[in-house]
Design an enzyme around this catalytic site. Structure first.
Site, PDB file in Angstrom:
ATOM      1  N   LYS A   1     -12.826  -0.266  -1.952  1.00  9.66           N
ATOM      2  CA  LYS A   1     -12.280   0.169  -0.662  1.00  9.66           C
ATOM      3  C   LYS A   1     -12.789   1.570  -0.284  1.00  9.66           C
ATOM      4  CE  LYS A   1      -9.282   0.946   2.711  1.00  9.66           C
ATOM      5  NZ  LYS A   1      -9.297   0.303   4.003  1.00  9.66           N
TER       6      LYS A   1
ATOM      7  N   LYS B   1      -8.141  10.482   5.065  1.00 10.08           N
ATOM      8  CA  LYS B   1      -7.472  10.177   3.788  1.00 10.08           C
ATOM      9  C   LYS B   1      -8.434   9.434   2.849  1.00 10.08           C
ATOM     10  CE  LYS B   1      -4.231   6.942   1.751  1.00 10.08           C
ATOM     11  NZ  LYS B   1      -3.357   5.796   1.875  1.00 10.08           N
TER      12      LYS B   1
ATOM     13  N   THR C   1      -3.759   1.675   0.062  1.00  9.32           N
ATOM     14  CA  THR C   1      -5.007   2.356  -0.297  1.00  9.32           C
ATOM     15  C   THR C   1      -4.625   3.610  -1.079  1.00  9.32           C
ATOM     16  OG1 THR C   1      -6.091   1.597   1.717  1.00  9.32           O
ATOM     17  CG2 THR C   1      -7.087   3.468   0.586  1.00  9.32           C
TER      18      THR C   1
ATOM     19  N   LEU D   1       2.367   0.682   0.679  1.00 10.88           N
ATOM     20  CA  LEU D   1       2.984   2.011   0.765  1.00 10.88           C
ATOM     21  C   LEU D   1       1.943   3.059   1.155  1.00 10.88           C
ATOM     22  CD1 LEU D   1       5.114   1.486  -2.458  1.00 10.88           C
ATOM     23  CD2 LEU D   1       6.003   1.675  -0.116  1.00 10.88           C
ATOM     24  N   PRO D   2       2.393   4.262   1.557  1.00 10.61           N
ATOM     25  CA  PRO D   2       1.430   5.236   2.089  1.00 10.61           C
ATOM     26  C   PRO D   2       0.360   5.710   1.102  1.00 10.61           C
ATOM     27  CG  PRO D   2       3.670   5.800   2.768  1.00 10.61           C
ATOM     28  CD  PRO D   2       3.789   4.685   1.775  1.00 10.61           C
TER      29      PRO D   2
HETATM   30  P1  NAD Z   1       2.949   3.280   7.423  1.00  9.76           P
HETATM   31  O1  NAD Z   1       3.283   4.706   7.192  1.00  9.76           O
HETATM   32  O2  NAD Z   1       3.065   2.714   8.812  1.00  9.76           O
HETATM   33  O3  NAD Z   1       3.852   2.347   6.455  1.00  9.76           O
HETATM   34  C1  NAD Z   1       4.263   2.707   5.166  1.00  9.76           C
HETATM   35  C2  NAD Z   1       5.703   2.229   5.019  1.00  9.76           C
HETATM   36  O4  NAD Z   1       6.119   2.487   3.677  1.00  9.76           O
HETATM   37  C3  NAD Z   1       6.679   2.974   5.937  1.00  9.76           C
HETATM   38  O5  NAD Z   1       7.377   2.036   6.742  1.00  9.76           O
HETATM   39  C4  NAD Z   1       7.602   3.711   4.957  1.00  9.76           C
HETATM   40  O6  NAD Z   1       8.958   3.808   5.416  1.00  9.76           O
HETATM   41  C5  NAD Z   1       7.500   2.828   3.727  1.00  9.76           C
HETATM   42  N1  NAD Z   1       7.888   3.505   2.496  1.00  9.76           N
HETATM   43  C6  NAD Z   1       7.484   4.721   2.039  1.00  9.76           C
HETATM   44  N2  NAD Z   1       8.052   4.985   0.839  1.00  9.76           N
HETATM   45  C7  NAD Z   1       8.813   3.901   0.538  1.00  9.76           C
HETATM   46  C8  NAD Z   1       9.649   3.563  -0.562  1.00  9.76           C
HETATM   47  N3  NAD Z   1       9.837   4.411  -1.576  1.00  9.76           N
HETATM   48  N4  NAD Z   1      10.297   2.375  -0.545  1.00  9.76           N
HETATM   49  C9  NAD Z   1      10.126   1.520   0.502  1.00  9.76           C
HETATM   50  N5  NAD Z   1       9.362   1.782   1.582  1.00  9.76           N
HETATM   51  C10 NAD Z   1       8.703   2.962   1.589  1.00  9.76           C
HETATM   52  O7  NAD Z   1       1.465   3.079   6.867  1.00  9.76           O
HETATM   53  P2  NAD Z   1       0.456   1.856   7.155  1.00  9.76           P
HETATM   54  O8  NAD Z   1      -0.429   2.192   8.298  1.00  9.76           O
HETATM   55  O9  NAD Z   1       1.233   0.589   7.151  1.00  9.76           O
HETATM   56  O10 NAD Z   1      -0.462   1.945   5.837  1.00  9.76           O
HETATM   57  C11 NAD Z   1      -0.005   1.481   4.576  1.00  9.76           C
HETATM   58  C12 NAD Z   1      -1.169   1.534   3.601  1.00  9.76           C
HETATM   59  O11 NAD Z   1      -2.246   0.732   4.107  1.00  9.76           O
HETATM   60  C13 NAD Z   1      -1.755   2.945   3.405  1.00  9.76           C
HETATM   61  O12 NAD Z   1      -2.089   3.115   2.043  1.00  9.76           O
HETATM   62  C14 NAD Z   1      -3.007   2.949   4.297  1.00  9.76           C
HETATM   63  O13 NAD Z   1      -3.990   3.842   3.841  1.00  9.76           O
HETATM   64  C15 NAD Z   1      -3.458   1.501   4.154  1.00  9.76           C
HETATM   65  N6  NAD Z   1      -4.252   0.989   5.283  1.00  9.76           N
HETATM   66  C16 NAD Z   1      -3.891   1.236   6.577  1.00  9.76           C
HETATM   67  C17 NAD Z   1      -4.663   0.737   7.621  1.00  9.76           C
HETATM   68  C18 NAD Z   1      -4.284   0.991   9.068  1.00  9.76           C
HETATM   69  O14 NAD Z   1      -5.113   0.735   9.956  1.00  9.76           O
HETATM   70  N7  NAD Z   1      -3.065   1.472   9.348  1.00  9.76           N
HETATM   71  C19 NAD Z   1      -5.802  -0.039   7.350  1.00  9.76           C
HETATM   72  C20 NAD Z   1      -6.129  -0.319   6.016  1.00  9.76           C
HETATM   73  C21 NAD Z   1      -5.341   0.202   4.999  1.00  9.76           C
END
Ligand code: NAD
Length: 295
Positions: A169, A244, A94, A65-66
């Site tokens: 992390k 972030k 994260t 999740l975000p």
């Molecule tokens: P994203 O915004 O693409 O995905 C998050 C998903 O969570 C979305 O599809 C959203 O609809 C869903 N969501 C939000 N609230 C929800 C709820 N209550 N119930 C169900 N679904 C819900 O983000 P991402 O890029 O996939 O990143 C996710 C996590 O991974 C973050 O914490 C980010 O910091 C971490 N991260 C991202 C990367 C990257 O390169 N994108 C790398 C390492 C870590």
């Protein structure tokens, strides 16, 4: 067949859930976004209509999740009241260390096993099942956590007890943000001094300036063909995401009373680049700011 509930099918979670399905697990997926759910279904996951439906009868529950507030509310309001107590709970988002520890305490009090397991590696690694996982959990639970994480992982390391995965992390990404700015400053200075930045890369890569930001992810186009600098800084790890993580590090440092002056400066520079419109560009594009160029 192991039944895995997967909550959060965004840029990262989509590929991770697909790899669980590819490994022959029954994946029951949920996301607030219909498009994300359709994509997961095309990758072999079963769509569900709510978190409650996804976690019913699950052996393991993975969340991606975000940020902290999403994780706190999804666990407190939807997962803990509906999941079987035998389910292993793994949060890969994260988030801040405090939220990770609070959710772990709530989960344990309710009789669950819980792990914070944030990842290193971007969407390409998520799609390829090649992420690095840093895990905070009870030692006795680690083998089970490793087993569930397996199809999504290149390496899985236990950092310590609850919250230690998130601590690893944000400390790792603080090193990355600071080292990227250091490499960019040196490349910009080399250019000003009339030294070819590509030649500088060759020399420093084999000298004591060597580091991952320089040798594996060079912000100057050319020396490392796979780096986002060769694609106008598109894709990769977005400036907004780096910002972030640097904010999380600064919040944690303030609470713990740690001195992180270079981390604070890195946060300030990435915040500036974000405000100038660079938030969507790869974080190595901070080179352009240091060369006096607008995003
Ligand atoms: P994203 O915004 O693409 O995905 C998050 C998903 O969570 C979305 O599809 C959203 O609809 C869903 N969501 C939000 N609230 C929800 C709820 N209550 N119930 C169900 N679904 C819900 O983000 P991402 O890029 O996939 O990143 C996710 C996590 O991974 C973050 O914490 C980010 O910091 C971490 N991260 C991202 C990367 C990257 O390169 N994108 C790398 C390492 C870590």
């Amino acid at each position: 067949m192991t039944r895995v509930a997967f909550i959060g099918l965004g840029n990262m979670g989509g590929g991770m859930a697909a790899n669980q399905a590819k490994a022959g697990r029954e994946v029951r997926a949920f996301d607030l976004s219909a498009a994300a759910l359709d994509k997961a279904a095309a990758a072999g996951c079963a769509k569900t209509a709510s978190v409650a439906e996804a976690v019913t009868g699950a052996d393991a529950i993975v969340t991606m999740l975000p940020a902290g507030p999403h994780v706190r509310s999804v666990y407190a309001e939807q997962i803990l009241p509906n999941a079987p107590k035998s389910a292993l709970l793994i949060d890969c988002s994260t988030i801040d260390v405090e939220s990770a520890r609070a959710v772990a305490a709530q989960a344990k009090a309710a009789g669950f096993r819980f792990a914070d397991a944030p990842v290193s590696g971007g969407t390409a690694a998520a799609d390829a099942g090649a992420l690095a996982f840093m895990v905070g959990c009870d030692e006795a639970d680690f083998a089970a956590v490793e087993d569930i994480i397996g199809p999504m992982s290149r390496v899985t390391l236990r950092a310590g007890d609850h919250g230690a995965g998130q601590a690893a992390k944000i400390c790792n990404n603080m090193v990355l943000g600071i080292s990227m700015i250091g490499v960019c400053e040196a490349l910009a200075l080399a250019e000003k001094l009339g030294l070819d930045p590509v030649k500088f890369h060759e020399i420093s890569s084999q000298s004591s300036g060597q580091c991952w930001s320089l040798t594996s992810y060079c912000p100057w186009p050319g020396p490392v063909p796979t780096a986002p600098s060769n694609r106008n800084y598109e894709g990769g790890f977005a400036t907004a995401m780096m910002l972030k993580d640097l904010k999380l590090a600064q919040e944690a440092a303030a609470k713990a009373g740690a001195s992180t002056p270079l981390g604070a400066t890195a946060e300030g520079l990435y915040a500036l680049y974000d405000r100038l419109g660079g938030g969507g560009r790869d974080f190595s594009a901070i080179l352009e700011l240091l060369r006096g160029k607008a995003p």
